[in-house]
Design an enzyme around this catalytic site. Structure first.
Site: not given
Ligand code: SIN
Length: 480
Positions: A177-178, A231, A253, A287, A382
């Site tokens: 699911k994108p 996310g 993640e 992230c 963030e």
């Molecule tokens: C992410 O921002 O979720 C992944 C970043 C990455 O794989 O370097």
């Protein structure tokens, strides 16, 4: 071939493009806010159909030889590489990512298909020395079953292949699911999967605009045995709660609050180079992007001046033009968030040394902030934008306290030439990944993932495939 020939607009279920219902949603180009195309809004119905198809396809896919699954993954890898230019264009159109970075993401995404094509053949079990004379013990590793992958817009291709390649290599079938922001890269991957020869039902993609409803349908289905999500921490917690009744295995993640520590003995030029890479990649929307620069007081001015010079070189504009380093943020909500974080910091004494403004479109200027402190909202949240905030520290202990003073634990970076310090600081940092004298840590060969509120599970590397396997222990009795 034009990229336009590779735009698909329906869910991909059981090997076919399927329109579910009559509703559509628009995919918007963040650079000019214009509609790129309309995509079928499949909703929870598309998810349910995709799960049924993945469930039916599972036994046959599981029972193929690892070598056979591996060959199909290899073909997928080749096709992704062959269409690098078209995929990168579509990625830039739907996410705003600068084109050179989009090309880099295609390589990154393809590398997971290649790596796990190889790992498919290395899912070894065990023979354990027995505890009793007439008994023998063996351990099998078997695919977990149907996997649900919920993926973000900031890496619309690589986050799919990083989850799905190990799942497929292990013998699982998948429902992807994108996000509604970036379904086109995902659907293009389905087209290439079809060409590569994945049997019908092995890889399914359900597209739609109601992420909440679709995520819930995936999490609550008893047929889905594993969820892998990238996310926010907030959404990760909701998905985990929704999965609790069916006790699913989870890989999450989630958000980060990466510190980037520069000690007084560091190579400052190297640190500045690493800072640019670790902060401004994807316009600050990853992230693992640095959220807090912690700089020793003795080199604070030197680092800040050198960083400023490099930030001034960053060109902002349409991601399709290859000279641009900074594209638009994903949408106006993202811009508003960055603006409000900066306003809060200003009110609490931060100095905007460079940038600090939003511009027409969804642009936010590359920004340098000095005099940041832990009362400011962005020290705990963030930023997800091109804003570098510099904090000052006096001692190693203070730097470590500041770095670990967060609920998050995804990535951390630090610079020092002292090998003893490098070991000590690496061990003390409460993070899943640590970059030492480097600002780039992402690769298919290493385990990507976090601790604390940044989630659980690892992606990529030899560990990545374990997330999709169950362990079964066999005890043979009465051996004569
Ligand atoms: C992410 O921002 O979720 C992944 C970043 C990455 O794989 O370097």
């Amino acid at each position: 071939m034009s990229y336009k020939d590779l735009i698909f607009t329906s869910s991909y279920i059981n090997g076919e493009w399927k329109q579910i219902g009559q509703k559509k949603f628009s995919v918007i180009n963040p650079f000019n806010q214009k509609e790129i195309v309309q995509v079928d809004d499949g909703g929870a119905e598309a998810i349910k159909k995709a799960i049924d198809s993945a469930q039916s396809a599972f036994p046959k896919w599981r029972d193929l030889l690892a070598k056979e699954r591996s060959e199909i993954l290899e073909k997928w890898y080749d096709l992704i590489q062959q269409h690098k230019s078209e995929i990168a264009t579509i990625m830039t159109l739907e996410s705003g990512k600068p084109i050179n970075e989009s090309k880099g993401e295609v390589d990154y995404a393809a590398s997971f298909a290649k790596w796990f094509a190889e790992e498919a053949k290395r899912v070894y079990g065990d023979i354990i020395p027995t505890h009793a004379h007439k008994k023998r013990i063996a351990v099998l590793k078997q695919p977990i079953g149907v996997v649900g992958a919920i993926t973000p817009w900031n890496f619309p291709l690589a986050m799919i292949t990083r989850k799905v390649s190990p799942a497929l290599a292990a013998g699982c079938t998948v429902v992807i699911k994108p996000t509604k922001e970036s379904p086109l890269c995902a659907l293009l991957l389905a087209h290439l999967a079809q060409k590569a020869g994945f049997p019908a039902g092995v890889l399914n993609i359900a597209v739609g605009s109601n992420s909440k409803e679709m995520g819930k349908a995936l999490c609550e289905s008893p047929l889905v045995k594993k969820i892998s999500f990238t996310g926010s921490t907030e959404v990760g917690k909701a998905l985990m709660a929704q999965s609790s009744q069916t006790l699913k295995k989870m890989s999450l993640e989630l958000g980060g609050n990466a510190p980037f520590i520069v000690f007084e003995d560091a190579d400052v030029d190297l640190a500045v180079k690493g800072a640019i890479a670790a902060k401004f990649r994807n316009s600050g929307q990853t992230c693992v992007c640095v959220n807090r620069f912690l700089i020793h007081q003795d080199i604070y001015d030197q680092f800040s001046e050198k960083l400023l010079k490099e930030i001034q070189k960053l060109k902002m504009g349409n991601g399709l033009e290859s000279e641009n380093h900074i594209g638009p943020l994903i949408n106006s909500k993202a811009v508003e968030k960055v603006k409000s974080l900066i306003q809060d910091a200003k009110e609490k004494g931060a100095k905007i040394t460079y940038g600090g403004n939003s511009l027409e479109g969804n642009f936010f200027e590359p920004t340098l902030i000095t005099n940041a402190n832990s009362d400011m909202q962005f020290s705990n949240e963030e930023i997800f934008g091109p804003v570098a905030a510099l904090y000052k520290f006096k001692s190693l202990e203070q730097a470590l306290d500041m770095a670990n003073d967060t609920i998050y634990g995804l990535a951390a970076y630090f610079y020092s030439k002292d090998i003893n310090r490098c070991w000590k600081v690496s061990e003390e940092l409460e993070y899943g990944m640590v970059g030492i004298n480097t600002g780039l840590i992402s690769t298919e060969v290493a385990p990507f993932g976090g601790i604390k509120a940044s989630g659980m599970g690892r992606e990529g590397s030899k560990y990545g495939i374990e997330e999709y396997l169950e362990i079964k222990y066999l005890c043979y009795g009465n051996i004569q």
